[in-house]
Scaffold this motif. Structure first.
Motif, PDB file in Angstrom:
ATOM      1  N   PHE A  54       0.829  -1.208   0.000  1.00  0.00           N
ATOM      2  CA  PHE A  54       0.000   0.000   0.000  1.00  0.00           C
ATOM      3  C   PHE A  54       0.860   1.254   0.000  1.00  0.00           C
ATOM      4  O   PHE A  54       0.547   2.241  -0.691  1.00  0.00           O
ATOM      5  CB  PHE A  54      -0.922  -0.011   1.222  1.00  0.00           C
ATOM      6  N   ALA A  55       1.937   1.242   0.766  1.00  0.00           N
ATOM      7  CA  ALA A  55       2.789   2.425   0.901  1.00  0.00           C
ATOM      8  C   ALA A  55       3.388   2.871  -0.427  1.00  0.00           C
ATOM      9  O   ALA A  55       3.766   4.038  -0.581  1.00  0.00           O
ATOM     10  CB  ALA A  55       3.897   2.164   1.921  1.00  0.00           C
ATOM     11  N   LEU A  56       3.466   1.974  -1.388  1.00  0.00           N
ATOM     12  CA  LEU A  56       3.982   2.345  -2.706  1.00  0.00           C
ATOM     13  C   LEU A  56       3.055   3.302  -3.439  1.00  0.00           C
ATOM     14  O   LEU A  56       3.483   3.969  -4.383  1.00  0.00           O
ATOM     15  CB  LEU A  56       4.181   1.085  -3.563  1.00  0.00           C
ATOM     16  N   TYR A  57       1.813   3.396  -3.002  1.00  0.00           N
ATOM     17  CA  TYR A  57       0.823   4.207  -3.704  1.00  0.00           C
ATOM     18  C   TYR A  57       0.414   5.458  -2.948  1.00  0.00           C
ATOM     19  O   TYR A  57      -0.620   6.061  -3.251  1.00  0.00           O
ATOM     20  CB  TYR A  57      -0.404   3.341  -4.032  1.00  0.00           C
ATOM     21  N   ILE A  58       1.219   5.871  -1.980  1.00  0.00           N
ATOM     22  CA  ILE A  58       0.984   7.129  -1.287  1.00  0.00           C
ATOM     23  C   ILE A  58       2.262   7.948  -1.365  1.00  0.00           C
ATOM     24  O   ILE A  58       3.345   7.415  -1.586  1.00  0.00           O
ATOM     25  CB  ILE A  58       0.556   6.912   0.173  1.00  0.00           C
ATOM     26  N   PRO A  59       2.184   9.284  -1.221  1.00  0.00           N
ATOM     27  CA  PRO A  59       3.403  10.098  -1.234  1.00  0.00           C
ATOM     28  C   PRO A  59       4.361   9.674  -0.130  1.00  0.00           C
ATOM     29  O   PRO A  59       3.935   9.280   0.957  1.00  0.00           O
ATOM     30  CB  PRO A  59       2.874  11.519  -0.996  1.00  0.00           C
ATOM     31  N   SER A 267     -13.174  10.062   2.208  1.00  0.00           N
ATOM     32  CA  SER A 267     -12.738  11.325   1.595  1.00  0.00           C
ATOM     33  C   SER A 267     -11.268  11.303   1.174  1.00  0.00           C
ATOM     34  O   SER A 267     -10.641  12.353   1.073  1.00  0.00           O
ATOM     35  CB  SER A 267     -12.985  12.520   2.528  1.00  0.00           C
ATOM     36  N   ALA A 268     -10.712  10.128   0.930  1.00  0.00           N
ATOM     37  CA  ALA A 268      -9.391  10.053   0.318  1.00  0.00           C
ATOM     38  C   ALA A 268      -9.515  10.426  -1.162  1.00  0.00           C
ATOM     39  O   ALA A 268     -10.618  10.440  -1.724  1.00  0.00           O
ATOM     40  CB  ALA A 268      -8.807   8.654   0.463  1.00  0.00           C
ATOM     41  N   SER A 269      -8.400  10.753  -1.786  1.00  0.00           N
ATOM     42  CA  SER A 269      -8.405  11.168  -3.187  1.00  0.00           C
ATOM     43  C   SER A 269      -7.365  10.405  -3.986  1.00  0.00           C
ATOM     44  O   SER A 269      -6.334   9.984  -3.451  1.00  0.00           O
ATOM     45  CB  SER A 269      -8.104  12.668  -3.312  1.00  0.00           C
ATOM     46  N   LEU A 320       0.644   8.174 -10.123  1.00  0.00           N
ATOM     47  CA  LEU A 320      -0.654   8.031  -9.476  1.00  0.00           C
ATOM     48  C   LEU A 320      -0.426   7.768  -7.994  1.00  0.00           C
ATOM     49  O   LEU A 320       0.327   6.871  -7.632  1.00  0.00           O
ATOM     50  CB  LEU A 320      -1.448   6.876 -10.089  1.00  0.00           C
ATOM     51  N   LYS A 321      -1.076   8.544  -7.141  1.00  0.00           N
ATOM     52  CA  LYS A 321      -0.972   8.349  -5.695  1.00  0.00           C
ATOM     53  C   LYS A 321      -2.344   8.496  -5.048  1.00  0.00           C
ATOM     54  O   LYS A 321      -3.208   9.233  -5.531  1.00  0.00           O
ATOM     55  CB  LYS A 321      -0.017   9.380  -5.070  1.00  0.00           C
ATOM     56  N   LEU A 322      -2.520   7.789  -3.945  1.00  0.00           N
ATOM     57  CA  LEU A 322      -3.682   7.955  -3.086  1.00  0.00           C
ATOM     58  C   LEU A 322      -3.289   8.948  -1.996  1.00  0.00           C
ATOM     59  O   LEU A 322      -2.208   8.816  -1.388  1.00  0.00           O
ATOM     60  CB  LEU A 322      -4.059   6.602  -2.484  1.00  0.00           C
ATOM     61  N   ILE A 323      -4.123   9.951  -1.743  1.00  0.00           N
ATOM     62  CA  ILE A 323      -3.784  11.008  -0.791  1.00  0.00           C
ATOM     63  C   ILE A 323      -4.991  11.319   0.116  1.00  0.00           C
ATOM     64  O   ILE A 323      -6.089  10.846  -0.119  1.00  0.00           O
ATOM     65  CB  ILE A 323      -3.321  12.303  -1.502  1.00  0.00           C
ATOM     66  N   ASP A 324      -4.731  12.138   1.117  1.00  0.00           N
ATOM     67  CA  ASP A 324      -5.739  12.672   2.043  1.00  0.00           C
ATOM     68  C   ASP A 324      -6.278  11.590   2.977  1.00  0.00           C
ATOM     69  O   ASP A 324      -7.275  10.920   2.679  1.00  0.00           O
ATOM     70  CB  ASP A 324      -6.894  13.333   1.295  1.00  0.00           C
ATOM     71  N   PHE A 325      -5.640  11.472   4.148  1.00  0.00           N
ATOM     72  CA  PHE A 325      -5.965  10.385   5.074  1.00  0.00           C
ATOM     73  C   PHE A 325      -6.380  10.889   6.455  1.00  0.00           C
ATOM     74  O   PHE A 325      -6.102  10.252   7.460  1.00  0.00           O
ATOM     75  CB  PHE A 325      -4.769   9.442   5.184  1.00  0.00           C
ATOM     76  N   ALA A 326      -7.054  12.041   6.491  1.00  0.00           N
ATOM     77  CA  ALA A 326      -7.525  12.559   7.775  1.00  0.00           C
ATOM     78  C   ALA A 326      -8.598  11.663   8.382  1.00  0.00           C
ATOM     79  O   ALA A 326      -8.816  11.671   9.590  1.00  0.00           O
ATOM     80  CB  ALA A 326      -8.060  13.982   7.600  1.00  0.00           C
TER      81      ALA A 326
END
Length: 358
Positions: A54-59, A267-269, A320-326
């Motif tokens: 999973f960590a490969l797809y986040i900043p 609400s992730a993007s 491509l990244k998955l972002i916004d993890f509040a």
């Protein structure tokens, strides 16, 4: 870890380029994003280390800063140690890879802004890689995922507000909506007829949140046509087709990962970035294997025999990244995140439609 010092005065205002978030900063090299956040998002980034696929797809998570005014506190920034951002006269440490070649500048041009919405009242900030930094003229799209946009802790009023947004947009039927985007048009960038985009001084066309809210499930394809600079109802060809194929491969690999995780990410993007400079994009596709997509190092089952040169070439094409993890957490025993996966699947179908396959 090799480190280099710079001062708070050398952090610069962020040029909010996608859906935007007030108060975001960067170093003037543009290599990092300093984003105000809540403790829950910091905790999630820390926890992602236990989920390497999973960590490969986040900043890349570089650490945290404490945005306060204490002139006597400073610390090193590492992936596990919190650093304090003091007054302008006090230095703070960053890894040399992100603090090198600093020159004073008022705006970071090649930047993406997380899309959590308005300004957060907090002293906490998370430091992430700037995904758009390697590109000459990055085209950037922020796609908010989920038909349900609130977590279990949201009060009734917020739930009702977000449910109304979902009902009035593509979030409810498709599980995603376009939250904002930015495309390189050259110096003659023009305003869209619907007044939901504006030209900027640097040759970009900027699309605000109202742009994505105008679409229905039947018309949302138009937003992706604008992002990939396609004519209405046209089948993508040439470099645009190759870039879309790259994104589809990335989305397929991300989907593969998420189907094997138990989590809830409200609400992730999805953050899409590709090279907007036509010459740079053409050069990036000049080597062999140009039809293969970047999979961020994760093999979803297919065989990819690639050289280092191939990997670097593709990195200059798109990301491509998955972002916004509040509002994200791991939820053992609760199964995969169908809310998130529904949105990703819908995005994939729209992209496949641009290729003429559906």
């Amino acid at each position: 870890m090799a480190q280099k010092s710079f001062r708070k005065s050398q952090l610069v205002a962020f040029n909010n380029v996608a859906a935007g978030h007030d108060g975001v900063l960067s170093d003037s090299s543009g290599a990092v994003v300093v984003k105000p956040c809540c403790q829950a998002e910091i905790d999630f980034y820390h926890s992602a280390a236990a989920h390497p696929h999973f960590a490969l797809y986040i900043p890349a998570f570089m650490g945290t800063l404490q945005l306060n005014s204490d002139p006597d506190v400073a610390a090193n920034l590492t992936p596990t140690v919190t650093a304090t951002l003091p007054n302008a006269d006090q230095a703070v440490e960053l890894p040399a890879t992100s603090a090198a070649a600093i020159s004073h500048a008022p705006i970071v041009e090649k930047a993406w802004a997380p899309s959590n919405g308005g300004k957060i009242t907090t002293d906490l900030a998370i430091v992430l890689e700037n995904v758009a930094a390697p590109f000459k003229k990055p085209n950037i799209l922020d796609v908010k995922l989920g038909a349900r946009l609130w977590d279990d802790n949201a009060p009734p009023a917020k739930r009702a507000k977000l449910d109304k947004v979902a009902e009035e947009t593509t979030s409810k039927p498709l599980g995603f909506r376009i939250a904002g985007m930015r495309t390189w048009q050259g110096e003659n960038a023009a305003t869209a007829d619907d007044n939901s985009s504006t030209p900027s001084k640097d040759g970009y066309k900027l699309y605000d949140k109202t742009y994505g809210r105008q679409f229905s499930a039947e018309t949302v394809r138009r937003g992706f046509e604008d992002f990939f600079l396609l004519e209405r109802d046209a089948v993508a060809k040439g470099p645009a087709r190759k870039v879309i194929n790259c994104f589809l491969d990335d989305l397929e690999a991300l989907k593969f990962v998420l189907e094997r995780e138990e989590s809830r990410m409200y609400s992730a993007s999805l953050l899409f970035v590709y090279e907007g400079n036509p010459d740079a994009l053409k050069n990036a596709f000049s080597t062999d294997n140009e039809e293969k997509a970047a999979t961020n190092g994760f093999d979803s089952g297919e065989t990819h025999e690639e050289s280092d040169e191939d990997e670097e070439q593709r990195a200059a094409v798109q990301a491509l990244k998955l972002i916004d993890f509040a509002h994200a957490q791991w939820t053992p025993g609760q199964g995969r995140d169908e809310n998130l996966l529904h949105g990703i699947g819908s995005v994939m179908r729209v992209l496949e439609g641009l290729l003429g396959s559906k």
